[in-house]
Design an enzyme around this catalytic site. Structure first.
Site, PDB file in Angstrom:
ATOM      1  N   GLU A 106      -5.358 -18.154 -58.903  1.00  0.00           N
ATOM      2  CA  GLU A 106      -4.859 -16.740 -58.234  1.00  0.00           C
ATOM      3  C   GLU A 106      -3.996 -16.064 -59.282  1.00  0.00           C
ATOM      4  O   GLU A 106      -2.975 -15.514 -58.998  1.00  0.00           O
ATOM      5  CB  GLU A 106      -4.029 -17.498 -56.919  1.00  0.00           C
ATOM      6  CG  GLU A 106      -4.800 -17.993 -55.960  1.00  0.00           C
ATOM      7  CD  GLU A 106      -3.817 -18.608 -54.891  1.00  0.00           C
ATOM      8  OE1 GLU A 106      -2.781 -17.640 -54.517  1.00  0.00           O
ATOM      9  OE2 GLU A 106      -4.475 -19.294 -54.126  1.00  0.00           O
TER      10      GLU A 106
ATOM     11  N   GLU B  55      -0.824 -25.940 -51.127  1.00  0.00           N
ATOM     12  CA  GLU B  55       0.685 -25.551 -50.985  1.00  0.00           C
ATOM     13  C   GLU B  55       1.387 -26.753 -50.170  1.00  0.00           C
ATOM     14  O   GLU B  55       2.329 -26.273 -49.321  1.00  0.00           O
ATOM     15  CB  GLU B  55       0.936 -24.268 -50.693  1.00  0.00           C
ATOM     16  CG  GLU B  55       0.199 -23.121 -51.573  1.00  0.00           C
ATOM     17  CD  GLU B  55       0.372 -21.725 -50.997  1.00  0.00           C
ATOM     18  OE1 GLU B  55       1.426 -21.428 -50.021  1.00  0.00           O
ATOM     19  OE2 GLU B  55       0.251 -20.708 -51.678  1.00  0.00           O
TER      20      GLU B  55
HETATM   21  O1  G3I Z   1      -5.363  -8.478 -40.806  1.00  0.00           O
HETATM   22  C1  G3I Z   1      -4.023  -8.177 -40.265  1.00  0.00           C
HETATM   23  C2  G3I Z   1      -3.813  -6.786 -39.349  1.00  0.00           C
HETATM   24  O2  G3I Z   1      -4.856  -6.855 -38.219  1.00  0.00           O
HETATM   25  C3  G3I Z   1      -2.477  -6.531 -38.831  1.00  0.00           C
HETATM   26  O3  G3I Z   1      -2.653  -5.199 -38.330  1.00  0.00           O
HETATM   27  C4  G3I Z   1      -1.580  -6.662 -40.077  1.00  0.00           C
HETATM   28  C5  G3I Z   1      -0.089  -6.516 -39.664  1.00  0.00           C
HETATM   29  O4  G3I Z   1       0.787  -7.196 -40.401  1.00  0.00           O
HETATM   30  O5  G3I Z   1      -1.636  -7.991 -40.688  1.00  0.00           O
HETATM   31  C6  G3I Z   1      -2.820  -8.559 -41.190  1.00  0.00           C
HETATM   32  O6  G3I Z   1      -3.145  -9.459 -41.823  1.00  0.00           O
HETATM   33  C7  G3I Z   1      -2.195  -9.652 -42.920  1.00  0.00           C
HETATM   34  C8  G3I Z   1      -3.349 -10.175 -43.774  1.00  0.00           C
HETATM   35  O7  G3I Z   1      -2.640 -10.654 -44.967  1.00  0.00           O
HETATM   36  C9  G3I Z   1      -4.800  -9.502 -44.153  1.00  0.00           C
HETATM   37  O8  G3I Z   1      -4.328  -8.243 -44.735  1.00  0.00           O
HETATM   38  C10 G3I Z   1      -1.244 -10.704 -42.950  1.00  0.00           C
HETATM   39  O9  G3I Z   1      -0.350  -9.931 -41.990  1.00  0.00           O
HETATM   40  C11 G3I Z   1      -0.740 -10.834 -44.193  1.00  0.00           C
HETATM   41  O10 G3I Z   1       0.421 -11.816 -44.252  1.00  0.00           O
HETATM   42  C12 G3I Z   1      -1.905 -11.448 -45.131  1.00  0.00           C
HETATM   43  O11 G3I Z   1      -1.206 -11.819 -46.315  1.00  0.00           O
HETATM   44  C13 G3I Z   1      -1.981 -12.596 -47.036  1.00  0.00           C
HETATM   45  C14 G3I Z   1      -1.113 -13.827 -47.487  1.00  0.00           C
HETATM   46  O12 G3I Z   1      -1.946 -14.739 -48.263  1.00  0.00           O
HETATM   47  C15 G3I Z   1      -0.904 -14.630 -46.160  1.00  0.00           C
HETATM   48  O13 G3I Z   1      -0.165 -15.605 -46.189  1.00  0.00           O
HETATM   49  C16 G3I Z   1      -2.449 -11.765 -48.219  1.00  0.00           C
HETATM   50  O14 G3I Z   1      -3.227 -10.690 -48.245  1.00  0.00           O
HETATM   51  C17 G3I Z   1      -3.059 -12.799 -49.599  1.00  0.00           C
HETATM   52  O15 G3I Z   1      -3.146 -12.256 -50.796  1.00  0.00           O
HETATM   53  C18 G3I Z   1      -2.151 -13.991 -49.706  1.00  0.00           C
HETATM   54  O16 G3I Z   1      -2.744 -14.830 -50.444  1.00  0.00           O
HETATM   55  C19 G3I Z   1      -2.018 -16.244 -50.741  1.00  0.00           C
HETATM   56  C20 G3I Z   1      -3.060 -17.335 -50.972  1.00  0.00           C
HETATM   57  O17 G3I Z   1      -3.776 -17.248 -49.703  1.00  0.00           O
HETATM   58  C21 G3I Z   1      -2.411 -18.574 -51.089  1.00  0.00           C
HETATM   59  N1  G3I Z   1      -1.558 -18.478 -52.556  1.00  0.00           N
HETATM   60  C22 G3I Z   1      -0.557 -17.322 -52.442  1.00  0.00           C
HETATM   61  C23 G3I Z   1      -1.067 -15.986 -52.059  1.00  0.00           C
HETATM   62  C24 G3I Z   1      -0.440 -14.852 -52.081  1.00  0.00           C
HETATM   63  O18 G3I Z   1       0.623 -14.864 -51.111  1.00  0.00           O
END
Ligand code: G3I
Length: 347
Positions: A255, A139
């Site tokens: 994705e 990205e």
């Molecule tokens: O693991 C922590 C946890 O300890 C904490 O309590 C909680 C509170 O917010 O957050 C948890 O982390 C989260 C993580 O996912 C794991 O679940 C993050 O906040 C959350 O922001 C994160 O989101 C991920 C996101 O990327 C981050 O940017 C999504 O799961 C994931 O599906 C998403 O994937 C992205 C690709 O990498 C790139 N392309 C877009 C795609 C969708 O956004």
């Protein structure tokens, strides 16, 4: 009611086998939490010939402190995949998102290139020989940021300028010469001015990388699609894919999911429309033999990032993936089966 195309006496088809007949890898993103659930891993084993960790190889998780790497979660998926004959995509080595807090505190224009090189040497080195393809830079394009080159005004860009891209790919090629080095981005696929501008900027980036002899072998079309009542005609996407093919790059659908938040009707009606989008999109992209892999971003609606509390903008759960919360195949799954079964075989 059984989804269209399904018979009561029939076992659920296996996408990994249908894909194999076409030399096409098929799979999905997997979270560490899902990997602990036997019902889920049974489904994953049956359906996927390629997997990608949803979050577990990102900087924040794999490199939590300046001098500490934690491969536990990434290793768990790689081990699972090896035990089940699946390939693994690496995601990702350089992104503006999910960087650890220490990075923001420590990185300067003077040390950022070394931090990037060291991280990639360590992470891609750890998995060397076991990764099908790495999303090296993720990205990097954001037209809205207003730069003539279309690059995102990210922390990486601010620290190192556009050179960070070449630094990342060269480090990845050195650490894992076998992995296919990929550039991965979103909002490339659909019709409209926003997507036209993104396609142009991504193509410009890929052309510049070629000119500068930066090692890259593939483009990842993330394919986070937004369903509307009308299907796109995909003409602009076809032209873009042809231009990418002329650069000698493979294409991976990395994705795929289809956001149904703008659709009306009951869940059954929305599922039918989402399935039409799956079918139409895959039928079109799979006409291109450069497409060697198709991965959805998760397998079940229940675990989709689109249903996480910070993402969902409607009060109803979204239904973007091929399996429902009970791991039952939805019409979208059967649309995938049909599109892949009818696709031309890849070399
Ligand atoms: O693991 C922590 C946890 O300890 C904490 O309590 C909680 C509170 O917010 O957050 C948890 O982390 C989260 C993580 O996912 C794991 O679940 C993050 O906040 C959350 O922001 C994160 O989101 C991920 C996101 O990327 C981050 O940017 C999504 O799961 C994931 O599906 C998403 O994937 C992205 C690709 O990498 C790139 N392309 C877009 C795609 C969708 O956004």
């Amino acid at each position: 009611m059984l989804p269209e195309g399904a018979r009561a006496d029939e076992a659920v088809p296996r996408l990994r086998e249908i894909g194999m007949r076409k030399n096409l890898l098929v799979g999905s993103a997997v979270s560490y939490r899902e990997l602990q659930q036997p019902a889920f891993t049974n489904l994953l084993e049956e359906q996927a010939s390629i997997v990608v960790p949803e979050n577990e190889m990102k900087w924040q998780i794999i490199h939590p402190e300046p001098d500490r790497y934690d491969f536990t979660r990434g290793d768990a998926l790689v081990t699972f995949a090896q035990e089940h004959g699946q390939k693994v995509r690496g995601h990702n080595l350089c992104w503006h998102n999910q960087l650890p807090r220490w990075f923001g505190e420590m990185a300067t224009p003077q040390n950022a290139a070394d931090l990037l090189r060291q991280h990639i040497a360590k992470v891609a080195g750890h998995y060397a020989g076991r990764i099908h393809s790495w999303d090296v830079v993720n990205e990097a394009v954001r037209v809205e940021d207003g730069r003539p080159d279309g690059l995102r005004n990210s922390q990486w860009l601010q620290l190192l300028g556009p050179d960070y891209i070449g630094i990342a790919y060269r480090a990845a090629a050195q650490a894992d010469p076998k992995a296919l080095l990929t550039y991965n981005d979103y909002d490339i696929e659909q019709d409209g001015a926003k997507f036209d501008a993104k396609r142009a900027a991504v193509l410009h980036l890929l052309q510049r990388m070629r000119e500068q002899q930066i090692p890259i072998q593939a483009l990842g079309l993330q394919s986070h699609l937004h369903a509307a009542p009308e299907l796109p005609d995909w003409t602009a996407l076809h032209r873009f894919m042809e231009a990418v093919e002329k650069l000698g790059l493979d294409i991976f659908v990395t994705e795929l999911d289809i956001n149904d938040s703008k659709l009306t009707g009951d869940p059954g009606e929305r599922d039918q429309m989402v399935a039409e989008w799956y079918g139409s999109y895959l039928r079109n992209v799979l006409q291109h033999r450069s497409v060697k892999a198709v991965l959805t971003w998760g397998l079940t609606d229940h675990d989709s990032w689109l249903n996480s509390p910070n993402q969902r903008h409607t009060d109803r759960p979204l239904r973007p993936l091929p399996f429902d919360a009970d791991l039952k195949p939805k019409p979208a799954f059967y649309a995938m089966v049909k599109a892949i079964s009818e696709a031309p075989a890849r070399a």
